[in-house]
Write a protein that holds these residues in place. Structure first.
Motif, PDB file in Angstrom:
ATOM      1  N   ILE A  80      84.902  32.540  71.036  1.00  0.00           N
ATOM      2  CA  ILE A  80      86.143  32.571  71.460  1.00  0.00           C
ATOM      3  C   ILE A  80      86.834  33.541  72.272  1.00  0.00           C
ATOM      4  O   ILE A  80      86.551  34.369  71.853  1.00  0.00           O
ATOM      5  N   ARG A 134      78.522  22.858  73.617  1.00  0.00           N
ATOM      6  CA  ARG A 134      78.306  23.283  74.412  1.00  0.00           C
ATOM      7  C   ARG A 134      77.558  23.946  75.063  1.00  0.00           C
ATOM      8  O   ARG A 134      77.748  25.266  74.776  1.00  0.00           O
ATOM      9  N   THR A 192      79.217  29.482  82.053  1.00  0.00           N
ATOM     10  CA  THR A 192      79.421  28.375  80.658  1.00  0.00           C
ATOM     11  C   THR A 192      81.145  27.982  80.781  1.00  0.00           C
ATOM     12  O   THR A 192      81.983  28.869  81.735  1.00  0.00           O
ATOM     13  N   ASN A 207      77.055  31.192  66.809  1.00  0.00           N
ATOM     14  CA  ASN A 207      76.968  31.696  68.524  1.00  0.00           C
ATOM     15  C   ASN A 207      78.239  31.228  68.898  1.00  0.00           C
ATOM     16  O   ASN A 207      78.993  32.035  69.991  1.00  0.00           O
ATOM     17  N   GLY A 230      78.801  26.144  67.533  1.00  0.00           N
ATOM     18  CA  GLY A 230      78.860  26.099  68.771  1.00  0.00           C
ATOM     19  C   GLY A 230      77.736  25.855  69.421  1.00  0.00           C
ATOM     20  O   GLY A 230      77.870  26.030  70.900  1.00  0.00           O
ATOM     21  N   ALA A 286      76.175  38.551  69.999  1.00  0.00           N
ATOM     22  CA  ALA A 286      77.540  38.942  70.905  1.00  0.00           C
ATOM     23  C   ALA A 286      77.523  38.979  71.943  1.00  0.00           C
ATOM     24  O   ALA A 286      77.828  38.066  72.830  1.00  0.00           O
ATOM     25  N   MET A 306      83.306  29.365  79.273  1.00  0.00           N
ATOM     26  CA  MET A 306      83.593  30.372  78.504  1.00  0.00           C
ATOM     27  C   MET A 306      84.217  31.071  80.134  1.00  0.00           C
ATOM     28  O   MET A 306      85.266  32.262  80.521  1.00  0.00           O
ATOM     29  N   ALA A 348      85.649  29.121  61.021  1.00  0.00           N
ATOM     30  CA  ALA A 348      86.429  30.429  61.221  1.00  0.00           C
ATOM     31  C   ALA A 348      87.181  30.109  59.976  1.00  0.00           C
ATOM     32  O   ALA A 348      88.248  31.018  59.458  1.00  0.00           O
ATOM     33  N   GLY A 385      75.120  27.510  73.467  1.00  0.00           N
ATOM     34  CA  GLY A 385      74.551  26.728  72.322  1.00  0.00           C
ATOM     35  C   GLY A 385      73.827  25.386  72.523  1.00  0.00           C
ATOM     36  O   GLY A 385      73.028  25.016  71.637  1.00  0.00           O
ATOM     37  N   GLY A 408      75.514  39.513  79.046  1.00  0.00           N
ATOM     38  CA  GLY A 408      76.749  39.556  79.946  1.00  0.00           C
ATOM     39  C   GLY A 408      77.429  38.232  80.354  1.00  0.00           C
ATOM     40  O   GLY A 408      77.467  37.745  79.742  1.00  0.00           O
ATOM     41  N   PHE A 409      77.934  38.669  81.439  1.00  0.00           N
ATOM     42  CA  PHE A 409      78.345  37.417  82.155  1.00  0.00           C
ATOM     43  C   PHE A 409      76.847  35.716  82.618  1.00  0.00           C
ATOM     44  O   PHE A 409      76.367  35.542  83.202  1.00  0.00           O
ATOM     45  N   ASN A 415      76.715  22.581  65.328  1.00  0.00           N
ATOM     46  CA  ASN A 415      77.959  22.331  64.959  1.00  0.00           C
ATOM     47  C   ASN A 415      79.278  22.559  65.931  1.00  0.00           C
ATOM     48  O   ASN A 415      78.734  22.977  66.760  1.00  0.00           O
ATOM     49  N   TYR A 416      80.132  21.998  66.094  1.00  0.00           N
ATOM     50  CA  TYR A 416      81.049  22.566  66.904  1.00  0.00           C
ATOM     51  C   TYR A 416      82.551  21.901  66.369  1.00  0.00           C
ATOM     52  O   TYR A 416      82.630  21.944  65.239  1.00  0.00           O
ATOM     53  N   ASN A 448      85.076  18.957  70.287  1.00  0.00           N
ATOM     54  CA  ASN A 448      84.587  18.172  71.657  1.00  0.00           C
ATOM     55  C   ASN A 448      83.652  17.592  71.144  1.00  0.00           C
ATOM     56  O   ASN A 448      83.098  17.317  71.441  1.00  0.00           O
ATOM     57  N   ASN A 484      84.978  24.113  61.766  1.00  0.00           N
ATOM     58  CA  ASN A 484      85.313  25.388  61.713  1.00  0.00           C
ATOM     59  C   ASN A 484      85.237  26.559  61.187  1.00  0.00           C
ATOM     60  O   ASN A 484      85.377  26.938  60.003  1.00  0.00           O
ATOM     61  N   TYR A 534      88.185  40.228  70.992  1.00  0.00           N
ATOM     62  CA  TYR A 534      86.084  40.463  71.548  1.00  0.00           C
ATOM     63  C   TYR A 534      85.800  41.575  71.424  1.00  0.00           C
ATOM     64  O   TYR A 534      84.948  41.073  70.234  1.00  0.00           O
TER      65      TYR A 534
HETATM   66  P1  NAP Z   1      81.511  27.878  75.748  1.00  0.00           P
HETATM   67  O1  NAP Z   1      80.819  27.379  76.563  1.00  0.00           O
HETATM   68  O2  NAP Z   1      83.211  27.880  75.419  1.00  0.00           O
HETATM   69  O3  NAP Z   1      81.357  27.293  74.034  1.00  0.00           O
HETATM   70  C1  NAP Z   1      81.268  27.305  72.742  1.00  0.00           C
HETATM   71  C2  NAP Z   1      81.423  26.661  71.876  1.00  0.00           C
HETATM   72  O4  NAP Z   1      81.325  26.843  70.570  1.00  0.00           O
HETATM   73  C3  NAP Z   1      81.562  24.631  71.889  1.00  0.00           C
HETATM   74  O5  NAP Z   1      80.631  24.035  71.353  1.00  0.00           O
HETATM   75  C4  NAP Z   1      82.837  24.858  70.645  1.00  0.00           C
HETATM   76  O6  NAP Z   1      83.116  23.802  70.189  1.00  0.00           O
HETATM   77  C5  NAP Z   1      82.284  25.964  69.881  1.00  0.00           C
HETATM   78  N1  NAP Z   1      83.383  27.214  68.479  1.00  0.00           N
HETATM   79  C6  NAP Z   1      84.495  27.041  69.724  1.00  0.00           C
HETATM   80  N2  NAP Z   1      85.091  28.032  68.549  1.00  0.00           N
HETATM   81  C7  NAP Z   1      84.476  27.125  67.917  1.00  0.00           C
HETATM   82  C8  NAP Z   1      85.509  26.911  66.015  1.00  0.00           C
HETATM   83  N3  NAP Z   1      86.155  27.364  65.795  1.00  0.00           N
HETATM   84  N4  NAP Z   1      83.456  26.264  65.037  1.00  0.00           N
HETATM   85  C9  NAP Z   1      82.662  26.257  65.199  1.00  0.00           C
HETATM   86  N5  NAP Z   1      82.778  25.702  66.636  1.00  0.00           N
HETATM   87  C10 NAP Z   1      82.922  26.379  67.841  1.00  0.00           C
HETATM   88  O7  NAP Z   1      80.860  29.564  74.924  1.00  0.00           O
HETATM   89  P2  NAP Z   1      79.926  30.046  75.783  1.00  0.00           P
HETATM   90  O8  NAP Z   1      79.842  30.994  76.648  1.00  0.00           O
HETATM   91  O9  NAP Z   1      78.351  29.574  75.162  1.00  0.00           O
HETATM   92  O10 NAP Z   1      80.144  31.661  74.591  1.00  0.00           O
HETATM   93  C11 NAP Z   1      78.518  30.763  73.224  1.00  0.00           C
HETATM   94  C12 NAP Z   1      78.997  31.893  72.818  1.00  0.00           C
HETATM   95  O11 NAP Z   1      78.449  33.453  73.425  1.00  0.00           O
HETATM   96  C13 NAP Z   1      80.175  32.858  71.966  1.00  0.00           C
HETATM   97  O12 NAP Z   1      79.834  33.540  70.546  1.00  0.00           O
HETATM   98  C14 NAP Z   1      80.470  33.566  73.139  1.00  0.00           C
HETATM   99  O13 NAP Z   1      81.652  34.731  72.644  1.00  0.00           O
HETATM  100  C15 NAP Z   1      79.549  34.661  73.599  1.00  0.00           C
HETATM  101  N6  NAP Z   1      78.737  35.115  74.885  1.00  0.00           N
HETATM  102  C16 NAP Z   1      79.251  34.749  76.165  1.00  0.00           C
HETATM  103  C17 NAP Z   1      79.612  34.502  77.104  1.00  0.00           C
HETATM  104  C18 NAP Z   1      79.323  33.958  78.209  1.00  0.00           C
HETATM  105  O14 NAP Z   1      79.224  34.790  79.510  1.00  0.00           O
HETATM  106  N7  NAP Z   1      79.632  33.118  78.752  1.00  0.00           N
HETATM  107  C19 NAP Z   1      79.345  36.004  77.657  1.00  0.00           C
HETATM  108  C20 NAP Z   1      78.657  37.348  76.393  1.00  0.00           C
HETATM  109  C21 NAP Z   1      78.859  36.340  75.266  1.00  0.00           C
HETATM  110  P3  NAP Z   1      83.685  23.159  70.852  1.00  0.00           P
HETATM  111  O15 NAP Z   1      83.421  21.804  72.161  1.00  0.00           O
HETATM  112  O16 NAP Z   1      84.315  21.934  70.222  1.00  0.00           O
HETATM  113  O17 NAP Z   1      85.199  23.680  71.598  1.00  0.00           O
END
Ligand code: NAP
Length: 241
Positions: free
Chosen positions: A91, A11, A188, A88, A8, A139, A190, A61, A14, A184-185, A31-32, A35, A59, A153
């Motif tokens: 979803i 974006r 991004t 990293n 991931g 996490a 997400m 998963a 990551g 935390g928050f 990796n992604y 997108n 993927n 989640y």
């Molecule tokens: P994000 O902006 O939604 O980016 C998600 C990234 O993961 C994208 O590069 C996406 O690729 C990739 N991805 C999703 N599903 C995938 C799969 N099955 N195989 C390979 N790549 C996959 O998310 P983020 O906010 O940066 O979050 C990154 C990590 O931090 C996640 O594990 C999330 O749970 C954790 N986290 C985030 C927050 C927050 O507040 N943002 C808080 C706590 C934890 P595509 O572009 O191809 O879709």
């Protein structure tokens, strides 16, 4: 050149980790899953800043797809190995359990928890043999305290935290560290769509975190100075518990 893989990595958090690791001299595998445009833009940013990287679309998963892609990478790069792995990708599919559909449960567990197995298992042996490696699992606060509307989640991230602690003990003697980060928050894609103004009031620091702040923690954990830190969950949450 040392190699790092960030799942991931195209974006959000990551992407910031990819840019930071590239600036530290790592060849970064981004990796992604879907997108292409975002992934290509991230790689272009790495290269224009003087870094080195490549895209690896799969993927996380999907066990067979991950294994095939990672084996293909290893075959194409004999003598090299992934020294830093950042699990990293993740979803969110929030819903109260009463209404949570099967896909919402299994997809969220798949992208965070099953992905930990799918990606770490093939990359672990070279780290153990070389007696050098860093594994960092993304996490969440949700995995520490459990949040309503996020049973899927919270379970995925809670499982990831336990797997981190267990694996850390398995490989510590081989100089491979395994840690988890619990954001935390963070601003991004997400978290777009959440009521940021209302949520900020609950955060002691009164703001969302930045992806670059999480990347700075990753940079510390991959460094030599962090070699005695393993099996830990490090929160980065502006004081929100
Ligand atoms: P994000 O902006 O939604 O980016 C998600 C990234 O993961 C994208 O590069 C996406 O690729 C990739 N991805 C999703 N599903 C995938 C799969 N099955 N195989 C390979 N790549 C996959 O998310 P983020 O906010 O940066 O979050 C990154 C990590 O931090 C996640 O594990 C999330 O749970 C954790 N986290 C985030 C927050 C927050 O507040 N943002 C808080 C706590 C934890 P595509 O572009 O191809 O879709």
């Amino acid at each position: 050149m040392k190699t790092a893989l960030v799942t991931g990595g195209s974006r959000g958090i990551g992407k910031a980790i990819c840019l930071r690791l590239a600036s530290m001299g790592y060849h970064v595998i981004v990796n992604y899953v879907s997108n292409d445009a975002a992934a290509e833009a991230t790689l272009a940013e790495i290269c224009s800043a003087g870094g080195s990287g490549e895209l690896l679309k799969f993927n996380v998963a999907d066990r067979e797809e991950a294994l095939k892609c990672l084996a293909g990478w290893q075959e194409a790069h004999p003598g090299e190995y992934v020294e830093v792995l950042v699990n990293n990708a993740g979803i969110r599919k929030d819903n109260l359990l009463l209404w949570l559909e099967g896909d919402e449960w299994y997809n969220v567990i798949g992208a965070s928890l099953n992905a930990f197995y799918n990606v770490t298992r093939p990359l672990l042996q070279p780290m153990v043999l070389k007696k050098k490696g860093r594994i960092i699992n993304m996490a969440s606060l949700s995995g520490l305290k459990g949040l309503p509307g996020q049973t899927n989640y919270s379970a995925a991230k809670g499982g990831l935290i336990s797997a981190t602690k267990a694996l850390a003990q398995e490989v510590a003697a081989r100089k491979v560290t395994v840690n988890a980060i619990a954001p935390g928050f963070i601003s991004t894609d997400m978290t777009t769509g959440l009521d940021e103004e209302a949520l900020k009031k609950e955060i002691p620091a009164k703001r969302f975190g930045k992806p670059e702040e999480v990347a700075a923690l990753v940079a510390f954990l991959v460094g030599d100075e962090a070699s005695y830190i393993t099996g830990q969950v490090i929160s980065i949450n502006g004081g929100l518990y």
